[in-house]
Design a protein around this motif. Structure first.
Motif, PDB file in Angstrom:
ATOM      1  N   GLY A 292       0.754  -1.143   0.086  1.00 53.17           N
ATOM      2  CA  GLY A 292      -0.042   0.003  -0.011  1.00 53.17           C
ATOM      3  C   GLY A 292       0.835   1.187  -0.146  1.00 53.17           C
ATOM      4  O   GLY A 292       2.118   1.153   0.191  1.00 53.17           O
ATOM      5  N   ILE A 293       0.179   2.249   0.001  1.00 49.34           N
ATOM      6  CA  ILE A 293       0.758   3.705   0.119  1.00 49.34           C
ATOM      7  C   ILE A 293       0.723   4.181   1.283  1.00 49.34           C
ATOM      8  O   ILE A 293      -0.461   4.411   1.959  1.00 49.34           O
ATOM      9  CB  ILE A 293       0.172   4.625  -1.110  1.00 49.34           C
ATOM     10  N   VAL A 294       1.826   4.491   1.928  1.00 46.39           N
ATOM     11  CA  VAL A 294       1.731   5.247   3.243  1.00 46.39           C
ATOM     12  C   VAL A 294       2.106   6.517   3.231  1.00 46.39           C
ATOM     13  O   VAL A 294       2.856   7.227   2.307  1.00 46.39           O
ATOM     14  CB  VAL A 294       2.724   4.374   4.137  1.00 46.39           C
ATOM     15  N   LEU A 295       1.517   7.236   4.417  1.00 47.87           N
ATOM     16  CA  LEU A 295       1.732   8.940   4.228  1.00 47.87           C
ATOM     17  C   LEU A 295       2.259   8.982   5.674  1.00 47.87           C
ATOM     18  O   LEU A 295       1.841   8.658   6.638  1.00 47.87           O
ATOM     19  CB  LEU A 295       0.360   9.517   4.082  1.00 47.87           C
ATOM     20  N   GLN A 296       3.055  10.150   5.716  1.00 50.60           N
ATOM     21  CA  GLN A 296       3.547  10.564   7.079  1.00 50.60           C
ATOM     22  C   GLN A 296       4.073  12.249   6.918  1.00 50.60           C
ATOM     23  O   GLN A 296       4.657  12.494   5.731  1.00 50.60           O
ATOM     24  CB  GLN A 296       4.694  10.054   7.571  1.00 50.60           C
ATOM     25  N   GLU A 297       4.070  13.090   7.968  1.00 53.09           N
ATOM     26  CA  GLU A 297       4.257  14.536   7.858  1.00 53.09           C
ATOM     27  C   GLU A 297       5.821  14.660   7.661  1.00 53.09           C
ATOM     28  O   GLU A 297       6.379  13.652   8.685  1.00 53.09           O
ATOM     29  CB  GLU A 297       3.608  15.274   8.844  1.00 53.09           C
ATOM     30  N   TYR A 298       6.288  15.636   7.011  1.00 54.55           N
ATOM     31  CA  TYR A 298       7.654  15.708   7.132  1.00 54.55           C
ATOM     32  C   TYR A 298       7.797  17.145   7.816  1.00 54.55           C
ATOM     33  O   TYR A 298       7.044  18.512   7.090  1.00 54.55           O
ATOM     34  CB  TYR A 298       8.387  15.879   5.846  1.00 54.55           C
ATOM     35  N   SER A 299       8.916  17.566   8.736  1.00 55.94           N
ATOM     36  CA  SER A 299       8.983  18.753   9.156  1.00 55.94           C
ATOM     37  C   SER A 299      10.334  19.233   8.862  1.00 55.94           C
ATOM     38  O   SER A 299      11.330  18.698   8.972  1.00 55.94           O
ATOM     39  CB  SER A 299       9.137  18.672  10.910  1.00 55.94           C
ATOM     40  N   HIS A 300      10.151  20.377   7.863  1.00 48.50           N
ATOM     41  CA  HIS A 300      11.270  20.907   7.387  1.00 48.50           C
ATOM     42  C   HIS A 300      12.320  21.639   8.504  1.00 48.50           C
ATOM     43  O   HIS A 300      13.490  21.455   8.453  1.00 48.50           O
ATOM     44  CB  HIS A 300      10.950  21.876   6.352  1.00 48.50           C
ATOM     45  N   ALA A 301      11.613  22.131   9.264  1.00 44.50           N
ATOM     46  CA  ALA A 301      12.310  22.656  10.615  1.00 44.50           C
ATOM     47  C   ALA A 301      13.361  21.770  11.374  1.00 44.50           C
ATOM     48  O   ALA A 301      14.455  22.112  11.676  1.00 44.50           O
ATOM     49  CB  ALA A 301      11.359  23.532  11.617  1.00 44.50           C
ATOM     50  N   GLU A 302      12.530  20.371  11.512  1.00 44.35           N
ATOM     51  CA  GLU A 302      13.342  19.542  12.327  1.00 44.35           C
ATOM     52  C   GLU A 302      14.117  18.317  11.411  1.00 44.35           C
ATOM     53  O   GLU A 302      14.830  17.667  11.964  1.00 44.35           O
ATOM     54  CB  GLU A 302      12.106  18.637  13.225  1.00 44.35           C
ATOM     55  N   ARG A 303      13.805  18.704  10.220  1.00 44.63           N
ATOM     56  CA  ARG A 303      14.336  17.904   9.070  1.00 44.63           C
ATOM     57  C   ARG A 303      14.179  16.381   9.428  1.00 44.63           C
ATOM     58  O   ARG A 303      15.227  15.385   9.058  1.00 44.63           O
ATOM     59  CB  ARG A 303      16.078  18.013   9.027  1.00 44.63           C
TER      60      ARG A 303
END
Length: 548
Positions: free
Chosen positions: A168-179
């Motif tokens: 399946g396709i999984v999704l997760q948020e990315y924090s550019h500030a925390e890299r």
């Protein structure tokens, strides 16, 4: 006056897994490079008709080191986006894509995929060192939501027995500030019955999140699937026709294997979709040109779903152009004389982030010097510099200055797919023959086999001109001592082995054919070969050059 058209493929030859982005009036497409270095090809257009190869951003060891990566591993499925004044490039480095074997028995399908992010304020400038994101699967994609938050999606790999490997396709948020990735991981789409769900991209339009994926495997069953949801994390409903583009069960379509797509729009709102495809050799069904990139005109229907402009859902060779001002680029020179200290952009090498160990353009000005390194089967340091085959018929010519003293020293002209599929016209040395020419072929036939022609003695120590003539699945080699009078090898070689479809069982094959120059010194002394020029000319057709 006829309407302007785009002729597919827009990126001929090995250019798979396209990702497209428009920034102002400029369009950029990134494609996979697998084990070839530097990593990722970025192409540029201003009218969607004419394209040029602009840059390869992953060009140093801190960004990409492919030493030891297997055939068809390395850089898969880049995703190129633009937001917040930056270009964002996501890519996978596949370190292993094969099955574990114990005592000859097939074991767990455990594989290593590492996903990274690099950024740059300019698409052809210097890109940052990478941020490691995850290693849960391949084909990562970055979605920039309207509120400024960013989300990574990728396919999920499941090695457990009895499971769907493409989980399946999984999704997760990315924090550019925390890299780094933050928050929960959500499986948003399990795919359709044809399976192999991969290549996700997310878009937002009219209050819906739209997800497109590649399915059906990257061969003749490939397809582009679309789904949508009011909520980013789903549930996602399937498109009424499920697959918005495919050439499944359509052997009559010129562009086969259509799938793995990405969308962009023009300033006036026209929608176009880039996708991979292939053009098999007629009557052979093998794709020596590899997986190429094509583009299709799309429309948003009244029901809010995307469809091809003609409603047929199949790839077309000719597509209506968007009516932008024509912007052609100067044609690339057919002949490279290696007068610059930089390798011409059409050429790449294999795996190593340390090119100075393999070749030099300054050691002998006006020549490409290859230092004899490891065998053609090596996954580490090969002195092999080549360019893509981009047409079914071509002529390739070079001149090599090479005086071997041992049979472990070789250099010459190579038509190459991977470490187990190639035809190699090379100079070497035998105690009883002296300096000679012969052809070595690595042929997949269920088990891997090498074939050699009889050695042809070459008098003296002068440079030798080498030539390859390709006509679809027929390859001919010749040599000349003066560059004018050619002596042809009698063998008619099978060029169709330089394709995805020709392989031993279980081996991954996702790239395309190259033609170029190589040098080996298995004795370890690094004996060099100097190439004075390299010429590549495409043909509409070829008549057997051995005929009088």
């Amino acid at each position: 006056m006829p309407e302007p058209v785009i002729r597919n493929p827009i990126l001929p030859g090995f250019n798979p897994d396209p990702s497209i982005v428009r920034v102002g009036d400029d369009y950029y497409v990134a494609t996979s490079t697998f084990e070839w270095y530097p990593g990722v090809q970025i192409h540029h257009s201003r009218d969607l008709v004419h394209w040029r190869l602009l840059s390869r951003p992953l060009n140093r060891a801190s960004q990409l080191n492919l030493l030891g990566d297997g055939d068809s591993c390395g850089v898969w499925a880049p995703c190129l986006t633009y937001a917040d004044g930056l270009f964002w490039l996501i890519y996978t480095d596949v370190k292993r894509y094969g099955r574990t074997t114990v005592g000859g028995a097939s074991g767990a399908s455990m594989r290593d995929f590492h996903n990274y992010l690099v950024t740059s304020p300019t698409v052809d400038g210097e890109w940052s060192d990478p941020v490691h994101l995850n290693s849960s699967g391949f084909d990562p994609s970055l979605f920039h939501d309207e509120d400024g938050r960013k989300y990574l999606s990728n396919m999920l790999w499941d090695h457990r027995p009895g499971r769907n490997r493409f989980a399946g396709i999984v999704l997760q948020e990315y924090s550019h500030a925390e890299r780094k990735l933050i928050g929960p991981v959500t499986n948003i789409f399990k795919g359709t019955p044809i399976g192999y769900t991969e290549g996700p991209h997310i878009y937002k339009r009219g209050g819906y999140y739209y997800l497109i994926t590649a399915e059906g495997g990257t061969y003749q069953g490939h397809a582009v699937t679309m789904a949508r949801s009011r909520d980013l994390t789903g549930p996602y409903e399937l498109h009424p026709e499920t697959y918005i583009l495919t050439s499944r069960a359509r052997a009559d379509v010129a562009l086969q294997r259509a799938g793995h797509a990405d969308l962009c729009d023009t300033p006036s709102g026209d929608v176009y979709m880039v996708h991979l495809c292939s053009r098999p050799i007629p009557n052979r069904g093998r794709s020596t040109l590899g997986r190429e990139t094509a583009i299709q005109r799309m429309v948003w229907s009244d029901d809010g779903w995307l469809r091809t402009a003609d409603g047929e859902g199949i790839p077309r060779v000719e597509v209506p152009a968007p009516g932008l001002p024509a912007h052609p680029f100067p044609a690339r020179a057919a002949r490279e004389d290696f007068d610059s200290p930089q390798l011409p952009i059409d050429f790449q090498w294999l795996r190593s982030p340390y090119p100075d160990e393999l070749f030099s353009l300054t050691a002998r000005p006006g020549h490409l010097r290859l230092y004899g390194r490891e065998t053609l089967g090596s996954l580490f340091r090969q002195s092999l510099v080549a360019r893509r085959q981009q047409a079914h018929c071509y002529t390739a010519v070079t001149s090599v200055d090479f005086t071997p003293e041992h049979y472990q020293q070789m250099a010459g002209l190579i038509c190459y797919y991977n470490t187990s599929k190639f035809h190699y016209l090379h100079i070497s040395h035998e105690e009883t023959v002296g300096r000679y020419l012969r052809i070595m072929s690595a042929i997949p036939d269920g088990v891997m086999a090498d074939a050699f022609t009889a050695p042809v003695p070459i008098p003296g120590t002068s440079p030798v001109h080498l030539r390859a003539e390709l006509d679809h699945d027929r390859l001919y080699f010749a040599y000349s001592l003066d560059g004018t009078d050619w002596s042809w090898f009698p063998e008619h070689l099978d060029a169709s082995i330089l394709s995805d479809e020709a392989s031993a069982p279980g081996l991954p094959n996702f790239t395309g054919a190259f033609v170029g120059m190589a040098c080996q010194d298995m004795s370890g002394t690094g004996r060099p070969a100097d190439f004075d020029y390299f010429e590549y000319r495409e043909r509409e057709y070829l008549i057997d050059p051995r005929r009088p």
